[in-house]
Design an enzyme around this catalytic site. Structure first.
Site, PDB file in Angstrom:
ATOM      1  N   ASN A 209       0.851  -1.197   0.000  1.00  0.00           N
ATOM      2  CA  ASN A 209       0.000   0.000   0.000  1.00  0.00           C
ATOM      3  C   ASN A 209       0.883   1.242   0.000  1.00  0.00           C
ATOM      4  O   ASN A 209       2.107   1.141   0.013  1.00  0.00           O
ATOM      5  CB  ASN A 209      -0.962  -0.024   1.199  1.00  0.00           C
ATOM      6  CG  ASN A 209      -0.207  -0.071   2.510  1.00  0.00           C
ATOM      7  OD1 ASN A 209       0.502   0.850   2.853  1.00  0.00           O
ATOM      8  ND2 ASN A 209      -0.333  -1.188   3.232  1.00  0.00           N
ATOM      9  N   ASP A 277      -4.353  -6.181   5.133  1.00  0.00           N
ATOM     10  CA  ASP A 277      -5.397  -6.983   5.779  1.00  0.00           C
ATOM     11  C   ASP A 277      -5.331  -8.447   5.362  1.00  0.00           C
ATOM     12  O   ASP A 277      -5.744  -9.321   6.107  1.00  0.00           O
ATOM     13  CB  ASP A 277      -6.774  -6.409   5.444  1.00  0.00           C
ATOM     14  CG  ASP A 277      -6.997  -5.082   6.154  1.00  0.00           C
ATOM     15  OD1 ASP A 277      -6.635  -4.988   7.336  1.00  0.00           O
ATOM     16  OD2 ASP A 277      -7.509  -4.133   5.519  1.00  0.00           O
ATOM     17  N   LYS A 287       8.907 -17.751  -9.662  1.00  0.00           N
ATOM     18  CA  LYS A 287       8.199 -16.624 -10.282  1.00  0.00           C
ATOM     19  C   LYS A 287       7.056 -17.133 -11.154  1.00  0.00           C
ATOM     20  O   LYS A 287       7.240 -18.056 -11.958  1.00  0.00           O
ATOM     21  CB  LYS A 287       9.203 -15.828 -11.127  1.00  0.00           C
ATOM     22  CG  LYS A 287       8.600 -14.571 -11.694  1.00  0.00           C
ATOM     23  CD  LYS A 287       9.575 -13.831 -12.605  1.00  0.00           C
ATOM     24  CE  LYS A 287       8.817 -12.779 -13.382  1.00  0.00           C
ATOM     25  NZ  LYS A 287       9.500 -12.383 -14.583  1.00  0.00           N
ATOM     26  N   PRO A 305      -3.002 -11.574  10.670  1.00  0.00           N
ATOM     27  CA  PRO A 305      -3.295 -11.313  12.080  1.00  0.00           C
ATOM     28  C   PRO A 305      -3.461  -9.816  12.293  1.00  0.00           C
ATOM     29  O   PRO A 305      -2.804  -9.014  11.618  1.00  0.00           O
ATOM     30  CB  PRO A 305      -2.047 -11.824  12.815  1.00  0.00           C
ATOM     31  CG  PRO A 305      -0.968 -11.832  11.791  1.00  0.00           C
ATOM     32  CD  PRO A 305      -1.640 -12.079  10.468  1.00  0.00           C
ATOM     33  N   PHE A 325      -4.516   3.530  14.718  1.00  0.00           N
ATOM     34  CA  PHE A 325      -4.820   4.517  13.690  1.00  0.00           C
ATOM     35  C   PHE A 325      -6.014   4.027  12.893  1.00  0.00           C
ATOM     36  O   PHE A 325      -6.236   2.815  12.781  1.00  0.00           O
ATOM     37  CB  PHE A 325      -3.615   4.711  12.756  1.00  0.00           C
ATOM     38  CG  PHE A 325      -2.655   5.764  13.248  1.00  0.00           C
ATOM     39  CD1 PHE A 325      -1.952   5.576  14.423  1.00  0.00           C
ATOM     40  CD2 PHE A 325      -2.480   6.947  12.544  1.00  0.00           C
ATOM     41  CE1 PHE A 325      -1.082   6.544  14.897  1.00  0.00           C
ATOM     42  CE2 PHE A 325      -1.613   7.925  13.006  1.00  0.00           C
ATOM     43  CZ  PHE A 325      -0.911   7.728  14.179  1.00  0.00           C
ATOM     44  N   LYS A 339     -13.999   1.203  15.298  1.00  0.00           N
ATOM     45  CA  LYS A 339     -12.718   0.487  15.263  1.00  0.00           C
ATOM     46  C   LYS A 339     -12.084   0.445  16.658  1.00  0.00           C
ATOM     47  O   LYS A 339     -11.518  -0.559  17.071  1.00  0.00           O
ATOM     48  CB  LYS A 339     -11.796   1.211  14.276  1.00  0.00           C
ATOM     49  CG  LYS A 339     -10.813   0.320  13.583  1.00  0.00           C
ATOM     50  CD  LYS A 339     -10.169   1.014  12.398  1.00  0.00           C
ATOM     51  CE  LYS A 339     -10.897   0.744  11.102  1.00  0.00           C
ATOM     52  NZ  LYS A 339     -10.228   1.318   9.934  1.00  0.00           N
TER      53      LYS A 339
HETATM   54  N1  CTP Z   1      -3.827  -2.930  12.126  1.00  0.00           N
HETATM   55  C1  CTP Z   1      -3.009  -3.921  12.621  1.00  0.00           C
HETATM   56  N2  CTP Z   1      -2.985  -5.129  12.021  1.00  0.00           N
HETATM   57  C2  CTP Z   1      -3.750  -5.377  10.940  1.00  0.00           C
HETATM   58  C3  CTP Z   1      -4.585  -4.351  10.422  1.00  0.00           C
HETATM   59  C4  CTP Z   1      -4.585  -3.132  11.038  1.00  0.00           C
HETATM   60  O1  CTP Z   1      -2.312  -3.695  13.611  1.00  0.00           O
HETATM   61  N3  CTP Z   1      -3.692  -6.557  10.378  1.00  0.00           N
HETATM   62  C5  CTP Z   1      -3.859  -1.655  12.829  1.00  0.00           C
HETATM   63  C6  CTP Z   1      -3.263  -0.491  12.101  1.00  0.00           C
HETATM   64  O2  CTP Z   1      -1.901  -0.338  12.414  1.00  0.00           O
HETATM   65  C7  CTP Z   1      -4.107   0.658  12.622  1.00  0.00           C
HETATM   66  C8  CTP Z   1      -5.460   0.044  12.866  1.00  0.00           C
HETATM   67  O3  CTP Z   1      -5.232  -1.337  12.983  1.00  0.00           O
HETATM   68  O4  CTP Z   1      -3.612   1.106  13.859  1.00  0.00           O
HETATM   69  C9  CTP Z   1      -6.479   0.274  11.842  1.00  0.00           C
HETATM   70  O5  CTP Z   1      -6.051  -0.103  10.592  1.00  0.00           O
HETATM   71  P1  CTP Z   1      -7.038  -0.071   9.343  1.00  0.00           P
HETATM   72  O6  CTP Z   1      -6.350  -0.665   8.187  1.00  0.00           O
HETATM   73  O7  CTP Z   1      -7.595   1.316   9.184  1.00  0.00           O
HETATM   74  O8  CTP Z   1      -8.191  -0.963   9.898  1.00  0.00           O
HETATM   75  P2  CTP Z   1      -8.707  -2.344   9.454  1.00  0.00           P
HETATM   76  O9  CTP Z   1      -8.817  -3.201  10.635  1.00  0.00           O
HETATM   77  O10 CTP Z   1      -7.853  -2.854   8.355  1.00  0.00           O
HETATM   78  O11 CTP Z   1     -10.152  -1.974   8.955  1.00  0.00           O
HETATM   79  P3  CTP Z   1     -10.651  -1.577   7.500  1.00  0.00           P
HETATM   80  O12 CTP Z   1      -9.546  -1.886   6.544  1.00  0.00           O
HETATM   81  O13 CTP Z   1     -11.849  -2.404   7.354  1.00  0.00           O
HETATM   82  O14 CTP Z   1     -10.965  -0.112   7.591  1.00  0.00           O
END
Ligand code: CTP
Length: 400
Positions: A209, A277, A287, A305, A325, A339
């Site tokens: 990302n 995620d 490859k 996780p 965040f 969240k």
């Molecule tokens: N986070 C984490 N581990 C993951 C996903 C997210 O520790 N596997 C943490 C990020 O570092 C951040 C928070 O969760 O502090 C929110 O991340 P975000 O990507 O906005 O939330 P998601 O749980 O992925 O929700 P969504 O993508 O559905 O908005």
């Protein structure tokens, strides 16, 4: 506290310039070295000779002196100082600082310096209250320039109001604060995650990302500046490791989680990383090749996780304060509050990452701090300034 430190003092034009002499006297009494730069305006009010007599150092007045440049170039002048102080700071020099104008020695130094800058404004009350000056002050504050004063009171021009130079002892106290900062997080361990994760598809391709790691890295630096022992678990980023911080470099979400768990116990956890995620269920060991005529390969994904949720889980190793965040593009507050509850963390730093904001990967951030008590909307600030304020809030919360 100030002994052995070095201040570069820029004296700009204004009747309050005479107070710079008292400021120098107080700094010298505290065994702080002072080197002066006197602007043309400042020289109308105090002489280089007075400054030189009090500082016992050569006073610099011009950018165009071959002798000065060969002895100590203007860049070196600011590098050799621990702090740059502008006192008095006239409306003119503050405007130049805000606009990035470098047309004399003082303004050039202020544009070139890599040190913190403290400005002590002094001017007529209407000049101070003018929207142009106020807009310049807002720009400077946003960029992290520290400001002391101005005081309110009777002025040399027979008017009354804000615009008087802060008293020299107050300027010395502001200098001491900046040079010997408080360390309210001394003895605390802070764990910070930052940057993206890379989830391999095959040995050469990955899912990722746009996170730059700027916000997480500056939070790690800001916590360290307040005295915390900091472990930064960073995904792949193109920025330098912050100084004074132990850094664990990882690639995937699973590695990030292991590194975090190994770093426990911690008093504080700040999860600023943009963790993927999902990961590819089984990354190819070789490859992936294009097969002429065949359909593109499908990617079977499995959830990663959740590091924030794992660290927030109640138990003996849960950090006392866990901050997550929430990067959202719509219904920011509602999603962020949900969240916070869903992941079990104490605070959520929510930000709008719609492409129009330029926040994801950019230099600035506009955050909303969501706690159990409610929501605070912060102004749009450079990421290091957001980090500094957040670190201070964290320190205050741990003191409660
Ligand atoms: N986070 C984490 N581990 C993951 C996903 C997210 O520790 N596997 C943490 C990020 O570092 C951040 C928070 O969760 O502090 C929110 O991340 P975000 O990507 O906005 O939330 P998601 O749980 O992925 O929700 P969504 O993508 O559905 O908005």
């Amino acid at each position: 506290m100030l002994a052995g430190k070095r201040v570069l003092l820029i004296v700009s034009g204004g009747i309050a310039a005479y107070k710079a002499l008292e400021l120098i006297r107080l700094l010298r009494r505290a065994e702080c070295g002072v080197r002066c730069v006197l602007t043309d305006g400042g020289a109308q009010f105090v002489t280089a000779l007075s400054l030189q007599a009090l500082t016992e150092e050569r006073v610099h007045t011009t950018l165009w002196s071959l002798t000065d440049e060969s002895e100590m170039g203007h860049i070196e002048l600011s590098r050799s100082a621990d702090l740059v102080v502008v006192a008095p700071a006239s409306a003119d020099i503050l405007a130049k600082m805000a606009a990035g104008i470098a047309d004399d020695l003082a303004s050039t130094l202020l544009l070139a310096t890599d040190k913190r800058v403290l400005a002590a404004p002094a001017m007529n009350v209407r000049m101070w209250l003018h929207p142009a000056t106020q807009a310049n002050m807002a720009v400077l504050r946003r960029r992290g320039v520290a400001i002391v004063g101005p005081d309110e009171g009777a002025m040399a021009c027979n008017e009354y109001g804000p615009g008087r130079l802060a008293e020299p002892p107050d300027i010395v106290a502001a200098i001491a604060d900046l040079l010997a900062p408080a360390t309210p997080l001394a003895g605390r361990h802070a764990l910070v995650t930052s940057g993206p994760t890379h989830e391999p598809i095959d040995p050469v391709r990955y899912l990722a990302n746009r996170s730059s790691g700027r916000q997480g890295h500056s939070i790690a630096a800001a916590l360290a500046a307040l005295g915390a022992q900091v472990t930064l678990v960073s995904g792949p980023v193109g920025i330098a490791d912050p100084p004074g911080v132990a850094v664990r470099h990882v690639e995937t979400a699973e590695q990030m989680l292991s590194a975090c768990q190994e770093a426990l116990p911690a008093d504080i956890a700040v999860c600023a990383a943009a963790v993927a995620d999902w990961r590819v269920a089984e990354a190819a060991t070789g490859k992936l090749k294009k097969v002429p005529g065949a359909a593109p390969p499908g990617l079977a994904l499995v959830p990663n996780p959740d590091i924030l949720a794992t660290l927030s889980r109640p138990g003996p190793s849960r950090p006392r304060l866990v901050v997550g965040f929430a990067a959202e593009t719509d219904e920011l507050r509602r999603h962020a509050e949900e969240k916070r509850v869903r992941k079990g963390c104490d605070w959520i730093v929510a930000n709008d990452v719609s492409p129009a904001t330029g926040i994801m990967g950019g230099e600035e951030n506009a955050i909303h701090l969501i706690t159990a008590e409610g929501v605070e909307d912060w102004p749009r600030l450079p990421k290091p300034e957001v980090a500094r304020r957040l670190a201070e809030r964290i320190a205050a919360a741990l003191e409660e």
